[in-house]
Design a protein around this motif. Structure first.
Motif, mmCIF file in Angstrom:
data_model
loop_
_atom_site.group_PDB
_atom_site.id
_atom_site.type_symbol
_atom_site.label_atom_id
_atom_site.label_comp_id
_atom_site.label_asym_id
_atom_site.label_seq_id
_atom_site.Cartn_x
_atom_site.Cartn_y
_atom_site.Cartn_z
ATOM 1 N N GLY A 145 0.847 -1.187 0.000
ATOM 2 C CA GLY A 145 0.000 0.000 0.000
ATOM 3 C C GLY A 145 0.880 1.233 0.000
ATOM 4 O O GLY A 145 2.110 1.154 0.098
ATOM 5 N N TYR A 146 0.243 2.387 -0.115
ATOM 6 C CA TYR A 146 0.938 3.663 -0.058
ATOM 7 C C TYR A 146 0.322 4.473 1.085
ATOM 8 O O TYR A 146 -0.904 4.630 1.139
ATOM 9 C CB TYR A 146 0.767 4.452 -1.363
ATOM 10 C CG TYR A 146 1.247 3.720 -2.595
ATOM 11 C CD1 TYR A 146 2.576 3.788 -3.001
ATOM 12 C CD2 TYR A 146 0.357 2.973 -3.370
ATOM 13 C CE1 TYR A 146 3.006 3.125 -4.143
ATOM 14 C CE2 TYR A 146 0.779 2.304 -4.516
ATOM 15 C CZ TYR A 146 2.099 2.385 -4.899
ATOM 16 O OH TYR A 146 2.519 1.725 -6.028
ATOM 17 N N PRO A 147 1.138 4.981 2.022
ATOM 18 C CA PRO A 147 0.577 5.802 3.099
ATOM 19 C C PRO A 147 -0.215 6.972 2.519
ATOM 20 O O PRO A 147 0.258 7.666 1.617
ATOM 21 C CB PRO A 147 1.815 6.288 3.852
ATOM 22 C CG PRO A 147 2.889 5.297 3.512
ATOM 23 C CD PRO A 147 2.604 4.856 2.106
ATOM 24 N N ALA A 148 -1.421 7.176 3.016
ATOM 25 C CA ALA A 148 -2.310 8.210 2.457
ATOM 26 C C ALA A 148 -2.023 9.553 3.114
ATOM 27 O O ALA A 148 -2.734 9.982 4.026
ATOM 28 C CB ALA A 148 -3.767 7.805 2.643
ATOM 29 N N HIS A 149 -0.977 10.206 2.631
ATOM 30 C CA HIS A 149 -0.619 11.524 3.159
ATOM 31 C C HIS A 149 -1.299 12.648 2.384
ATOM 32 O O HIS A 149 -1.170 13.812 2.769
ATOM 33 C CB HIS A 149 0.894 11.718 3.103
ATOM 34 C CG HIS A 149 1.652 10.800 4.012
ATOM 35 N ND1 HIS A 149 1.326 10.618 5.332
ATOM 36 C CD2 HIS A 149 2.731 9.989 3.777
ATOM 37 C CE1 HIS A 149 2.158 9.757 5.890
ATOM 38 N NE2 HIS A 149 3.014 9.356 4.966
ATOM 39 N N ALA A 150 -1.993 12.320 1.304
ATOM 40 C CA ALA A 150 -2.708 13.341 0.535
ATOM 41 C C ALA A 150 -4.194 13.265 0.900
ATOM 42 O O ALA A 150 -4.542 13.173 2.071
ATOM 43 C CB ALA A 150 -2.468 13.135 -0.956
ATOM 44 N N GLY A 151 -5.077 13.280 -0.130
ATOM 45 C CA GLY A 151 -6.504 13.335 0.156
ATOM 46 C C GLY A 151 -7.228 12.047 -0.140
ATOM 47 O O GLY A 151 -6.655 10.949 -0.080
ATOM 48 N N ILE A 152 -8.495 12.182 -0.516
ATOM 49 C CA ILE A 152 -9.336 11.016 -0.760
ATOM 50 C C ILE A 152 -9.085 10.398 -2.124
ATOM 51 O O ILE A 152 -9.355 9.226 -2.350
ATOM 52 C CB ILE A 152 -10.836 11.385 -0.595
ATOM 53 C CG1 ILE A 152 -11.688 10.103 -0.501
ATOM 54 C CG2 ILE A 152 -11.308 12.289 -1.736
ATOM 55 C CD1 ILE A 152 -13.141 10.375 -0.142
ATOM 56 N N VAL A 153 -8.539 11.172 -3.077
ATOM 57 C CA VAL A 153 -8.219 10.648 -4.410
ATOM 58 C C VAL A 153 -6.953 9.806 -4.300
ATOM 59 O O VAL A 153 -5.914 10.297 -3.869
ATOM 60 C CB VAL A 153 -8.020 11.779 -5.428
ATOM 61 C CG1 VAL A 153 -7.593 11.224 -6.779
ATOM 62 C CG2 VAL A 153 -9.301 12.593 -5.564
ATOM 63 N N PRO A 154 -6.995 8.525 -4.682
ATOM 64 C CA PRO A 154 -5.857 7.627 -4.437
ATOM 65 C C PRO A 154 -4.745 7.745 -5.467
ATOM 66 O O PRO A 154 -4.955 8.185 -6.594
ATOM 67 C CB PRO A 154 -6.502 6.241 -4.508
ATOM 68 C CG PRO A 154 -7.633 6.415 -5.471
ATOM 69 C CD PRO A 154 -8.159 7.810 -5.219
ATOM 70 N N ARG A 155 -3.568 7.330 -5.064
ATOM 71 C CA ARG A 155 -2.423 7.248 -5.959
ATOM 72 C C ARG A 155 -2.751 6.288 -7.095
ATOM 73 O O ARG A 155 -3.359 5.241 -6.888
ATOM 74 C CB ARG A 155 -1.191 6.758 -5.191
ATOM 75 C CG ARG A 155 0.085 6.728 -6.008
ATOM 76 C CD ARG A 155 1.258 6.313 -5.147
ATOM 77 N NE ARG A 155 1.519 7.293 -4.095
ATOM 78 C CZ ARG A 155 2.268 8.386 -4.228
ATOM 79 N NH1 ARG A 155 2.828 8.646 -5.418
ATOM 80 N NH2 ARG A 155 2.449 9.215 -3.215
#
Length: 562
Positions: free
Chosen positions: A358-368
């Motif tokens: 997984g990728y740590p969600a440091h941004a918003g609701i729109v996923p990498r």
């Protein structure tokens, strides 16, 4: 050499695997020197009708049997399928598709003496109208509701046709929208929009789900529900490779239904399967190191493909001032919501709980992985001091005076919930985790009876609107996907403005502004963005996927003696 623990599991499993295979009842017709692709689906498959293709198993299998007007490539660009080209009007509300000639349905006695017929524009008019029909109860009707001219009148019984679907001639299809929707072509790439033949679908009715006839690279041969599904090569398939070779390369697809992912993985290791499509907790430690690196014995022996998948795992807050559960609750204070956000070390969560999957969600609701994703959207990083400072500002220094907060989740995600529970403990917040059945969790959250709960969202189509719509003020549950009941005037204004902009880059800028606004209000806690995991035997090549985690087997080759 495999790990000792896994070797022991294999030895134990060998004792019962012969019984499992005997119970499967039937075997695949597998002539010598035929390329048969063997895979397993651990989830239930109860329909092969694209009108009901909402779960991964249905999406994967219907994609082998059917086609639509368009499809998505490996980087989520729209590509032609049965349509040869499309013209979009200046106001972006009329789409005219020009169909390829020489695309035929799979052979079936219902087509008469020729056993097949060419696909024409009327087939799409029928197929699209079919999923809009309330009597069918398709889970995909939403892709046309509120978008296509006349669809609401049809669903209400005021008209017996949908005005927005027209066959101008046998090879020209016109679709008229009631309002512009920039992601419309992406919707048409979904399985719900696959074409089906009227005479076969109407003959079988609801049983069409077990008698599927499409245009895809593989045709239905045999299905014993819960045990075996066999697909055979469609010799009349219309697509060719970039080198001009006729597709598909495989002669058959053999699908088993072993519920245990560990058991299925053991079958793969024994060489009885060609493909595993996910990484389960039961064996992830055997394949991956804690930091996400593939262990040498697997990397050398198999092909492993890890890539972004359009899914976000997150926690939701109820933020509706009119909801009874919200009034007087401490989570009504955004500073407490933000404090919990800052208290969670997402990097450690991904490393130690997910083995880097997984990728740590440091941004918003729109996923990498989503077109338009930007790490310039500033979400939340681990900052214990900031979290404690926000609790002081909220009037609860070190959590003193703050009543226990309940997090509702499911037992499957207990390890995530316990991690969040410990994070809250570190700032003095007492978190009471209550596990529920998935259906009950969904019902209670939709009904605004929960204050804090676990959620996830897998993309339906590759446009950020699919995620930002979860926070749009007019999408309140139960009539829409916004279960938090988040509402922000600036967010809603930008949402409506974005839908009027056909240019992707300009629209994505507005989406990023919206994502930032939402993060500042903290109606959710983004935890991590998902990765897809695929493991293949060495002799398999040509598998094409994308961040939507689609499965296309038409270009797959299987070496006879890898």
């Amino acid at each position: 050499m495999l790990g000792h623990r896994f070797q022991n599991l294999m030895c134990i499993s060998l004792l019962f695997f012969p019984l499992l295979w005997i119970s499967c009842g039937q075997t695949v017709d597998k002539p010598v020197d035929k390329a048969v692709f063997r895979m397993n689906l651990s989830e239930t498959l109860n329909s092969l009708d694209p009108a009901f293709a909402s779960a991964r198993t249905k999406i994967w299998m219907t994609a082998q049997i059917f086609n639509g007007l368009v499809t998505l490539d490996s980087v989520l660009n729209i590509q032609s399928a049965i349509s040869d080209s499309v013209h979009i009007s200046d106001d972006k509300k009329t789409y005219t598709f020009y169909l390829k000639k020489g695309v035929y349905f799979h052979k079936d006695p219902l087509f008469g003496k020729d056993s097949s017929r060419q696909v024409i524009a009327d087939d799409f008019v029928y197929s699209f109208t079919r999923i809009c029909d309330p009597d069918l109860g398709s889970s995909g009707s939403w892709i046309f509701r509120d978008k296509i001219l006349g669809v609401d009148e049809f669903r209400e019984g005021k008209l017996d046709y949908v005005a927005g679907f027209k066959a101008l001639d046998n090879h020209t299809l016109e679709i008229s929208l009631s309002k512009a929707f920039p992601a419309f072509l992406s919707l048409l790439a979904m399985p719900f929009a696959y074409v089906v033949p009227r005479e076969v679908a109407e003959h079988y009715g609801k049983n069409f789900s077990s008698h599927p006839i499409g245009t895809g690279p593989f045709r239905f041969y045999r299905w014993q529900e819960g045990q075996r599904l066999i697909l055979h090569k469609n010799p009349n398939y219309f697509e060719h490779s970039d080198e001009g070779e006729k597709l598909p390369y495989l002669d058959a697809v053999d699908v088993s239904f072993i519920n245990s992912r560990l058991s299925a993985f053991i079958e793969f290791v024994q060489g009885n399967m060609d493909f595993i499509g996910d990484l389960d907790n039961s064996y992830k430690d055997e394949v991956l190191y804690p930091d996400g690196r593939v262990k040498e014995e697997y990397g050398e022996k198999y092909q492993l493909i890890l890539a972004p998948q359009l899914n976000i795992e997150f926690l939701c807050f109820l933020v509706d001032p009119e909801a009874e559960a919200y009034q007087g609750h401490p989570l009504a204070n955004s500073k407490i919501r933000k404090a919990i956000n800052y208290a969670i070390d997402r990097d450690k969560l991904v490393k130690y709980l997910l083995n880097g999957m997984g990728y740590p969600a440091h941004a918003g609701i729109v996923p990498r992985g989503m077109p338009g994703f930007s790490d310039q959207v500033l979400g939340y990083t681990y900052d214990l001091e900031k979290a404690k400072s926000l609790l002081i500002e909220a009037g609860y220094p070190n959590g003193k005076g703050l009543p226990p907060i309940t997090l509702n989740s499911t037992s499957k995600y207990a390890h995530i919930s316990e991690f969040v529970q410990k994070a809250c403990e570190n700032i003095g917040v007492v978190l009471d985790v209550q596990n529920m059945e998935g259906g009950a969790l969904r019902t209670e959250s939709i009904s605004s009876r929960l204050n804090f709960w676990r959620a996830s969202w897998i993309a339906d189509y590759p446009d950020p609107e699919n995620y930002l719509g979860l926070l749009y003020g007019k999408n309140f549950a139960p009539n829409g996907p916004n279960r938090t009941h988040y509402k922000n005037e600036d967010f809603d204004r930008l949402y409506k403005e974005a839908l009027e902009i056909p240019n992707d880059s300009l629209r994505f800028e507005l989406y990023q502004q919206m994502d930032q606004i939402a993060m500042e209000d903290a109606p959710i806690i983004p935890l991590y963005y998902d990765k897809s995991f695929r493991i293949l035997q060495k002799g398999i090549s040509g598998m094409v996927g994308n961040p939507m985690n689609h499965l296309y087997l038409k270009t797959v080759r299987k070496a006879q003696n890898p």
